[in-house]
Write an enzyme that holds these catalytic residues in place. Structure first.
Site, mmCIF file in Angstrom:
data_model
loop_
_atom_site.group_PDB
_atom_site.id
_atom_site.type_symbol
_atom_site.label_atom_id
_atom_site.label_comp_id
_atom_site.label_asym_id
_atom_site.label_seq_id
_atom_site.Cartn_x
_atom_site.Cartn_y
_atom_site.Cartn_z
ATOM 1 C CG ASP A 346 -1.836 1.158 1.299
ATOM 2 O OD1 ASP A 346 -2.682 1.273 0.406
ATOM 3 O OD2 ASP A 346 -1.719 1.964 2.246
ATOM 4 C CD GLU A 375 -2.195 2.248 -3.498
ATOM 5 O OE1 GLU A 375 -3.246 2.751 -3.910
ATOM 6 O OE2 GLU A 375 -1.869 2.270 -2.291
#
Length: 658
Positions: A346, A375
């Site tokens: 994340d 990400e």
């Protein structure tokens, strides 16, 4: 432990730090012995707190409530550590730590390295980890997902554990639990497969599960009260979330049920990707990290406040040796103890490149086919320079790690930041080049005009395995909802064609394809853009939609099977893409057509021709010479005649010559 230590020392330069933090002079503990080491004859406890004047362990009979039955001082150890050796069998005892810094005692905290905790994760627990193994666990093996287990052979399906079974029509008995995903033979009231059987039927290779480490936002003592969260608020990184177990009060149960779920998915040919959020913690000042070593584990602004590139109140300092060590040991623990097959990071852009590459090297050394991606962006400005961060523009510097492509995501459906913006699949011709850029997996290609791409003005991927190709995920609106919001007044039948076209683009493009759970039957979250704490009425997967849109489900299954059968869709180098994938020139506005040299990829389909019509009108294209066959196992709506093909609105054609 010795083998793990050798791996750490050989690949992890813990003494080195790219940070100019005032904490860089703290001693670094290079051993792997932090936390608890249990045997029946004694338990060793060790924490790292180099600025502490004193340290104590508090022992409890239960995981919540009550006073400690014993408080004992720790001894000062080497390299900033504090430790104690307790003789005898301390199994099922709970414990916390506290330290005295500047003459002030900290709050009691859970061991940051805890592997077992009581309810709500407030106290760590002493257990024998061997007792958490379900029968046959020692024989559990990760299934292969292709001949070579290369990253581009993966097809990822993103799923929240609770979403899978919480709908009344899921047919799953243990709703919202680890055990629910272990149930076989579950069906909807329409008699169609749900849960585990649906995943097998669909044909995906990897199930990406939203966070199932112990997170902060759900009260595990209130299982009957409606509660929901995605789980991006980590509390105890090395412990499974208790609300997904049948008994959150029992530390062993949550571990055993998670392992059983993993073993069951493995036996059914599915690999597990764990969603992790090492970029921030749920708590800031009161976190275990910050109470034991104030300031060290986080980045700070010049005024001393927490840097907040995560938009969650803090950001961890992955470049600091002991935070880097924590992250590394944590992922290795999950890969070894739980047989995890991949990690999704994340807000990976918050982490530094060096740490991510160290993690990748370590994981690939013990599991060569492991899948790593994240990400490639932040949610705010970090105090660490962009040149050091694992952000998308630095993707080529990441080794064995992929980044999500927001270029193709928003190229396909329109910007997630502008709900009214249409995408290529709904007629926005300005996003054509962004989709082409996604088709070549953000690699350098001579036929891509980088000046016309929505976000990136240059190729950033070193190879197609460096990029995750997708059009929706848990964040923002589902694909179906976005199409509805950006195309008001459009017939549902037309939006369904747009939706099908979007999935076709994802599953035929280069890179690593990624699907959000339920997108294969047009899942909706009723217009809620970010449903991280919405209730089950919004987040639950409505399995009735599978029956309603079974044609799209079966079409998606065929696309997945086609991708797995043909290496032309799974190229492994940027050179192959630039040489073997050729876009047709001078096609009408709003269309894309390209040819793949299947022969060069040892594909039994010698040549493949793919075309997309993102407009609302029929368009006729010229076919390359030869006799073409329809790749999909159904009569095509698009008609080919005398070297021409007419594409219906919002449609795709996939043809081949053998």
């Amino acid at each position: 432990m010795k083998k793990l230590l050798l791996i750490l020392l050989s690949i992890c330069p813990l003494q080195k730090s790219t940070s100019q933090s005032p904490y860089h002079q703290y001693p670094v503990y290079n051993d792997t012995g932090l936390g608890l080491f249990y045997t029946k004859t004694g338990s060793d406890f060790r924490i790292w707190s180099p600025t502490a004047e004193e340290a104590q362990i508090l022992l409890y009979k239960g995981g919540a409530g009550g006073a400690p039955f014993q408080t004992t001082n720790l001894q000062k150890g080497e390299k900033g550590t504090w430790y104690i050796q307790l003789a005898g069998d301390w199994k099922n005892t709970y414990y916390t730590f506290r330290v005295r810094i500047n003459r002030t005692w900290s709050n009691e905290v859970t061991d940051p390295y805890a592997r077992v905790v009581g309810v709500n994760g407030r106290r760590a627990m002493v257990i024998d980890l061997d007792e958490t193994n379900p029968p046959g666990w020692e024989n559990d093996k990760s299934p292969g997902f292709s001949k070579d287990n290369k990253a581009t052979d993966a097809i990822i399906y993103e799923l929240h554990i609770r979403d899978a079974g919480s709908h009344p029509n899921s047919g799953i008995m243990q709703k919202g639990k680890f055990a629910g995903l272990s149930e076989k033979g579950t069906t909807s009231k329409e008699g169609l497969a749900t849960g585990l059987d649906h995943l097998k039927e669909l044909g995906v290779t990897h199930v990406h599960l939203l966070p199932f480490y112990d997170y902060n936002s759900v009260d595990e003592t209130m299982p009957g009260t409606p509660q929901y969260n995605w789980g991006y608020d980590p509390l105890n990184y090395n412990v499974p979330e208790g609300s997904y177990s049948s008994d959150p009060y029992d530390g062993i149960t949550r571990i055993k049920e998670l392992k059983q779920m993993i073993a069951t998915l493995h036996k059914n040919g599915l690999r597990i990707v764990m969603d992790v959020a090492y970029n921030h913690t749920a708590l800031s000042e009161k976190s275990s990290f910050n109470q034991l070593v104030p300031g060290y584990y986080y980045r700070h602004k010049k005024d001393g406040s927490f840097s907040n590139a995560t938009a969650c109140g803090n950001e961890t300092a992955s470049e600091m040796p002991m935070m880097r060590k924590f992250m590394l040991e944590s992922v290795l623990y999950w890969a070894r103890e739980y047989h995890i097959d991949g990690f999704r990071f994340d807000l990976m852009g918050v982490h530094d490149i060096e740490t991510m590459n160290i993690i990748s090297a370590a994981l690939h050394s013990i599991k060569p086919g492991i899948l790593l991606y994240g990400e490639g962006w932040t949610a705010g400005t970090s105090t660490l320079p962009d040149s050091l961060l694992a952000i998308k523009k630095n993707a080529s510097k990441l080794e064995g790690i992929a980044v999500f492509s927001d270029d193709i995501r928003d190229g396909i459906k329109g910007s997630v930041f502008d709900l009214k913006e249409k995408g290529f699949v709904s007629g926005n011709v300005d996003l054509t080049e962004s989709v082409k850029f996604g088709i070549v997996a953000s690699c350098k290609h001579p036929q891509v005009d980088y000046n016309k791409i929505n976000y990136s003005k240059r190729a950033y991927a070193a190879s197609p395995g460096n990029v995750v190709t997708y059009c929706d995920c848990h964040d923002n609106n589902t694909l179906w909802d976005k199409l509805a919001l950006s195309n008001p007044g459009t017939r549902a039948a037309d939006r369904k064609m747009m939706h099908q076209l979007a999935l076709t683009i994802v599953l035929t493009s280069q890179g690593i394809p990624f699907l959000q759970a339920g997108t294969e039957f047009m899942r909706s979250k009723k217009g809620v853009e970010n449903s991280y704490n919405s209730d089950d009425s919004i987040n639950a997967i409505d399995w009735s939609l599978k029956s309603e849109h079974i044609d799209l489900v079966r079409y998606t299954e065929r696309l997945i099977r086609m991708r797995k059968d043909h290496p032309s869709f799974r190229m492994t180098t940027a050179w192959q893409i630039s040489h073997y994938l050729h876009f047709d020139e001078h096609v009408p506005s709003g269309t894309i057509a390209y040819t793949i040299n299947g022969s060069a990829m040892n594909d039994r389909w010698k040549t493949i021709w793919i075309a997309f019509n993102g407009t609302g009108i029929r368009i006729t294209l010229k076919l390359p010479s030869g006799n073409w066959k329809n790749a999909m196992e159904e009569p095509s709506k698009n008609s080919a005649h005398e070297g021409l093909i007419t594409l219906e609105k919002y449609s795709a054609a996939i043809l081949y010559r053998d």
